[in-house]
Design a protein around this motif. Structure first.
Motif, mmCIF file in Angstrom:
data_model
loop_
_atom_site.group_PDB
_atom_site.id
_atom_site.type_symbol
_atom_site.label_atom_id
_atom_site.label_comp_id
_atom_site.label_asym_id
_atom_site.label_seq_id
_atom_site.Cartn_x
_atom_site.Cartn_y
_atom_site.Cartn_z
ATOM 1 N N VAL A 265 0.958 -1.231 0.115
ATOM 2 C CA VAL A 265 -0.043 -0.244 0.139
ATOM 3 C C VAL A 265 0.825 1.235 0.070
ATOM 4 C CG1 VAL A 265 -1.989 1.201 1.151
ATOM 5 C CG2 VAL A 265 -1.551 -1.506 1.448
ATOM 6 N N LEU A 266 1.026 2.328 -1.083
ATOM 7 C CA LEU A 266 1.740 3.271 -1.067
ATOM 8 C C LEU A 266 1.153 4.318 -0.447
ATOM 9 C CD1 LEU A 266 1.876 1.543 -3.943
ATOM 10 C CD2 LEU A 266 3.230 3.744 -4.637
ATOM 11 N N GLN A 267 2.148 5.031 -0.041
ATOM 12 C CA GLN A 267 1.723 6.354 0.938
ATOM 13 C C GLN A 267 0.327 7.230 0.352
ATOM 14 O OE1 GLN A 267 4.937 8.899 1.345
ATOM 15 N NE2 GLN A 267 3.861 9.951 3.229
ATOM 16 N N ASP A 268 0.450 7.581 -1.120
ATOM 17 C CA ASP A 268 -0.322 8.331 -1.607
ATOM 18 C C ASP A 268 -1.427 7.707 -2.498
ATOM 19 O OD1 ASP A 268 1.621 7.914 -3.281
ATOM 20 O OD2 ASP A 268 2.031 10.142 -3.329
ATOM 21 N N GLY A 269 -1.655 6.369 -2.160
ATOM 22 C CA GLY A 269 -2.743 5.332 -2.904
ATOM 23 C C GLY A 269 -1.920 4.890 -3.961
ATOM 24 N N GLY A 270 -1.487 5.693 -4.906
ATOM 25 C CA GLY A 270 -0.873 4.990 -6.060
ATOM 26 C C GLY A 270 -1.762 4.346 -6.917
ATOM 27 N N LEU A 271 -3.182 4.719 -7.021
ATOM 28 C CA LEU A 271 -4.119 3.951 -7.802
ATOM 29 C C LEU A 271 -3.731 4.421 -9.371
ATOM 30 C CD1 LEU A 271 -7.269 4.453 -5.788
ATOM 31 C CD2 LEU A 271 -5.678 2.494 -5.924
ATOM 32 N N MET A 272 -4.074 3.623 -10.501
ATOM 33 C CA MET A 272 -3.786 4.036 -11.795
ATOM 34 C C MET A 272 -5.007 5.134 -12.099
ATOM 35 S SD MET A 272 -1.195 2.383 -12.463
ATOM 36 C CE MET A 272 -0.466 0.977 -12.007
ATOM 37 N N PRO A 273 -4.643 6.265 -12.220
ATOM 38 C CA PRO A 273 -5.878 6.992 -12.473
ATOM 39 C C PRO A 273 -6.636 6.816 -13.659
ATOM 40 C CG PRO A 273 -3.655 7.891 -13.336
ATOM 41 C CD PRO A 273 -3.408 6.828 -12.501
ATOM 42 N N HIS A 274 -6.159 6.101 -14.591
ATOM 43 C CA HIS A 274 -6.811 5.872 -15.874
ATOM 44 C C HIS A 274 -7.786 4.702 -15.934
ATOM 45 C CE1 HIS A 274 -3.098 3.918 -16.167
ATOM 46 N NE2 HIS A 274 -3.535 3.631 -17.330
ATOM 47 N N TRP A 275 -7.624 3.908 -14.752
ATOM 48 C CA TRP A 275 -8.273 2.888 -14.473
ATOM 49 C C TRP A 275 -9.500 2.873 -13.475
ATOM 50 C CZ3 TRP A 275 -4.172 -1.542 -13.717
ATOM 51 C CH2 TRP A 275 -3.399 -1.821 -14.875
ATOM 52 N N THR A 276 -10.526 1.964 -13.668
ATOM 53 C CA THR A 276 -11.684 1.987 -12.604
ATOM 54 C C THR A 276 -11.420 1.462 -11.466
ATOM 55 O OG1 THR A 276 -12.545 -0.201 -13.428
ATOM 56 C CG2 THR A 276 -13.503 1.905 -14.597
ATOM 57 N N VAL A 277 -12.157 1.516 -10.551
ATOM 58 C CA VAL A 277 -11.906 0.801 -9.220
ATOM 59 C C VAL A 277 -11.758 -0.527 -9.397
ATOM 60 C CG1 VAL A 277 -12.791 0.148 -6.911
ATOM 61 C CG2 VAL A 277 -12.836 2.787 -7.757
#
Lengths: 516, 244
Positions: free
Chosen positions: B77-89
């Motif tokens: 789990v990254l500090q700032d989430g690090g979610l792929m902005p171009h992918w859905t949840v």
């Protein structure tokens, strides 16, 4: 389909040419050259030859490079230009000596052949407004030297740069102008008439000298070499087709100064179409008898206004305009697609080889700085003239914006997302394909868009190497000093650029991933 | 028993660190910026390669395992989430099962989303930009857990959240550990968070572990003055005095 067309053309150009192809008749981009080119063409056609016309080739360098390599077969050239600009020979000679010299040397060095001169001379005519000549009592260039420090010169860049042009002339007469401005051939007469400059380098047979009622100063020290006009023939035509040579030689010694000035005036002052002027000229000379009375007069009315000429080119000739636009679009899109196919993968590879990236991206940037005409001139010996070198040049100019944006786009793609990809077990290739590339897509597309808009503009230069497109009326209009014709190419080109920008703007939004 | 150990390299970001974490245990690495806690964490999935020393997971040296393969088996789990902005949840959470070619990737992702409190699937088709900070961090947690890793690494997972949201997520994390036992290594600068979530706390300073022990041990018998000052500043003593 455009690609196959381009490839097919590439093969035609690359193969050695059997003489079954039409004779390619060309000219340089000014009125007199257009008329002579058209006369050559019509005469050959009347004698049963198939002819392909390529008028308005860039300048001496491009036309001669094309001729030497058999990309064209014949164009009108001047002995003085051959002597000075091509052979670099500054020895003072009589007209006959000059012709003998170029005829011998061109055959020896390049295999090209000068046919006997047409009969008139078209030398530099240093001209001033009638009113200036009267005020300062100017008759000769020596007179001009007296008052030059108070006058402004406007000369073609060619004339300013060449040793046998302004520098030599200044030395010979001790000329020293208050100011010297480089001007395009097409605008210098207007600049002189409008009083923006006081002295220009005209040509002695120019129709515009009469139109603007200019005073031509006498070259009393005989600085300028003889500029006798003649047909200059390619090695291949000279070797393979004595019959065509004989036909072209029918014009030798037939056109004198007065006659040529008359043809030029009809074209440049009266606004008569080139083919009409040429047909009438051949008729007058008794070389071709028009069977159907007078030919279809495309524009035989007295010189049309800019507006009328523009309307004529865009409304009456809308078929030709549509064809040019399509051709322009073909040149632009084929080169752009090829460039994108090369530049995008290249940019992606660079992201994986960062050490090489900046130097290589800059190298493509340097290609961008080569002036269009220079690039085209370099390529003629390899690729000839026409579509292929035009596509290659446009391809080269499209690379930089696409490579730069692809590389920067993938390199700077959201670093947090990139790190997360690595940390969760994506391979470098997966990160590139699934993270960097989609995130960079709008940036890459913006690069393609920039390249496309630049490309639409640059493609007008293609006309200088006979590749057609919307540059054609621009080049011809510049040569004939016909503003309406220039606008009939420039305005559609500008609209096309806007349209392309708009369309690719939509693409740019379409490739933007959702969620951004 | 898991045994992790690294020892000093030339820059000595970490020096002579020995740390053992039991299966199912949660150890918090606490310290100020530059203390080496994140570096130590990243040694476990080979985002950082120690110049010397060994890291063993289930008695296997991590360097024996392909690094990409290793990361697919360690939650992160990254500090700032690090979610792929171009992918859905949904796609974000399904990332690791997809990378591992799991046949039931969709189910795994759905289970993980339920685990973090998104049982009603309303967020599945949203993009990270459309979520609040706390929601994003829940999704990041679900992503780390989706493929059922035995070990999970958390790098300041609640650092960027407001106090109330942080407290909610801490509670959620504690709940998850009860339902799905996992060995966890938690990096935080917040000693209060550490004592709330971890079984043991390692206080780090300048690349070394100053004190490792249960929260109670740290509070009651800090090994060094530094640890004592840290405990003092976090106000843990006072809370204890107040009867916690």
């Amino acid at each position: 389909m455009n690609l196959t067309l381009a490839l097919a053309l590439a093969f035609t150009v690359a193969q050695g040419v059997p003489r079954s192809r039409p004779i390619i008749v060309a000219s340089k981009p000014f009125g007199e050259s257009y008329i002579l080119c058209e006369m050559f063409a019509q005469l050959l056609e009347a004698r049963g030859f198939r002819v392909d016309r390529r008028p308005g080739l860039g300048a001496t360098e491009i036309a001669f490079a094309a001729l030497r390599t058999n990309a064209i077969d014949v164009y009108p050239e001047y002995t003085g230009t051959g002597l000075l600009a091509i052979l670099g020979d500054t020895t003072r000679r009589s007209p006959t000596q000059a012709f003998t010299r170029v005829a011998t040397e061109f055959r020896r060095q390049y295999g090209t052949r000068w046919l006997p001169p047409l009969g008139f001379e078209n030398t530099y005519a240093i001209s001033v407004r009638r009113e200036t000549a009267t005020r300062y009592a100017l008759r000769t260039l020596s007179d001009l030297a007296r008052v030059a420090p108070t006058l402004r010169g406007g000369f073609t860049a060619d004339f300013i740069g060449r040793g046998d042009g302004l520098p030599g002339l200044s030395r010979s007469y001790g000329l020293q102008f208050r100011e010297v401005r480089p001007l395009l051939g097409a605008v210098k007469y207007r600049a002189l008439a409008a009083g923006d400059v006081d002295v220009i380098d005209g040509y002695s047979t120019d129709g515009l000298i009469a139109r603007y009622d200019l005073a031509v100063l006498v070259d009393d020290r005989r600085f300028f070499p003889p500029y006798e006009a003649a047909a200059l023939v390619s090695p291949s035509l000279a070797a393979d087709d004595p019959r065509a040579i004989a036909v072209l030689s029918e014009l030798s010694g037939r056109i004198d100064d007065t006659m040529m000035r008359g043809f030029n005036r009809r074209l440049e002052v009266d606004g008569v179409a080139v083919d009409v002027v040429a047909r009438a000229a051949l008729d007058t000379l008794g070389l071709v008898v028009s069977s159907t009375g007078t030919a279809p007069a495309a524009r035989s009315s007295p010189r049309a206004s800019t507006w009328n000429s523009f309307v004529h080119e865009t409304v009456d000739e809308r078929g030709a305009l549509a064809q040019r636009t399509l051709r322009h679009l073909m040149l632009t899109s084929v080169s752009l697609v090829l460039a994108a196919l090369v530049a995008i993968p290249f940019g992606l590879v660079l992201e994986r080889r960062r050490r090489w990236a900046e130097p290589l991206v800059r190298t493509t940037g340097v290609l961008q700085t080569i002036p269009g005409i220079a690039l085209l001139a370099f390529m003629i010996p390899i690729l000839g003239i026409g579509t292929v070198p035009a596509l290659v040049a446009l391809f080269v100019y499209s690379l930089y914006p696409i490579v730069r944006n692809t590389y920067s786009g993938v390199r700077d793609a959201d670093p947090v997302a990139v790190n997360a990809g690595h940390a969760l077990g994506m391979t470098a290739g997966q990160v590139l394909r699934h993270v960097r590339l989609p995130l960079a897509a709008p940036t890459i597309m913006a690069g393609v868009r920039t390249a496309a808009v630049i490309n639409v503009g640059t493609a007008t230069l293609a006309a200088f190497i006979g590749a057609g497109g919307l540059g054609e009326p621009i080049v011809t209009g510049l040569a004939l000093s016909d503003t309406g014709m220039i606008l009939s190419g420039a305005i559609p080109a500008a609209l096309l650029a806007l349209l392309v920008d708009f369309a690719l703007g939509i693409c740019e939004r379409a490739v933007r991933p959702k969620g951004l | 028993m898991k045994r992790y150990q690294t020892s000093g390299g030339p820059v000595d970001a970490l020096a002579g660190v020995t740390l053992e974490v039991a299966s199912g245990e949660c150890v918090a690495l606490v310290g100020e910026s530059g203390s080496g806690k994140t570096t130590l964490l990243r040694c476990f999935n080979r985002l950082v390669e120690p110049d010397a020393g060994t890291i063993l997971v289930d008695d296997v040296d991590v360097r024996q395992v392909n690094d990409v393969e290793l990361r697919r088996h360690v939650g992160y789990v990254l500090q700032d989430g690090g979610l792929m902005p171009h992918w859905t949840v949904r796609r974000n959470v399904g990332l690791v099962p997809w990378l591992r070619d799991a046949p039931n990737a969709a189910t795994l992702a759905a289970d993980a989303l339920t685990l973090v409190g998104f049982a009603d699937r309303t967020f599945d088709d949203r993009y990270p930009r459309q979520l609040s900070g706390g929601q994003r961090q829940r999704v990041a947690m679900a992503r780390a857990l989706a493929a059922h890793p035995t070990v999970i690494l958390l790098d300041e997972p609640f650092g960027a959240l407001d106090a109330i949201t942080r407290s909610d997520l801490q509670e959620m994390f504690a709940g998850i550990r009860k339902r799905r036992p996992v060995t966890a290594l938690l990096v935080t600068h917040d000693l209060f968070e550490a004592q709330r979530l971890a079984d043991r706390i390692a206080v780090m300073r300048a690349g070394r572990i100053e004190h490792i022990g249960t929260p109670r041990e740290i509070r009651q018998a800090p090994a060094t003055d530094y640890v004592a000052r840290l405990v003092e500043r976090a106000g843990l003593r006072r809370m204890e005095a107040a009867g916690r």
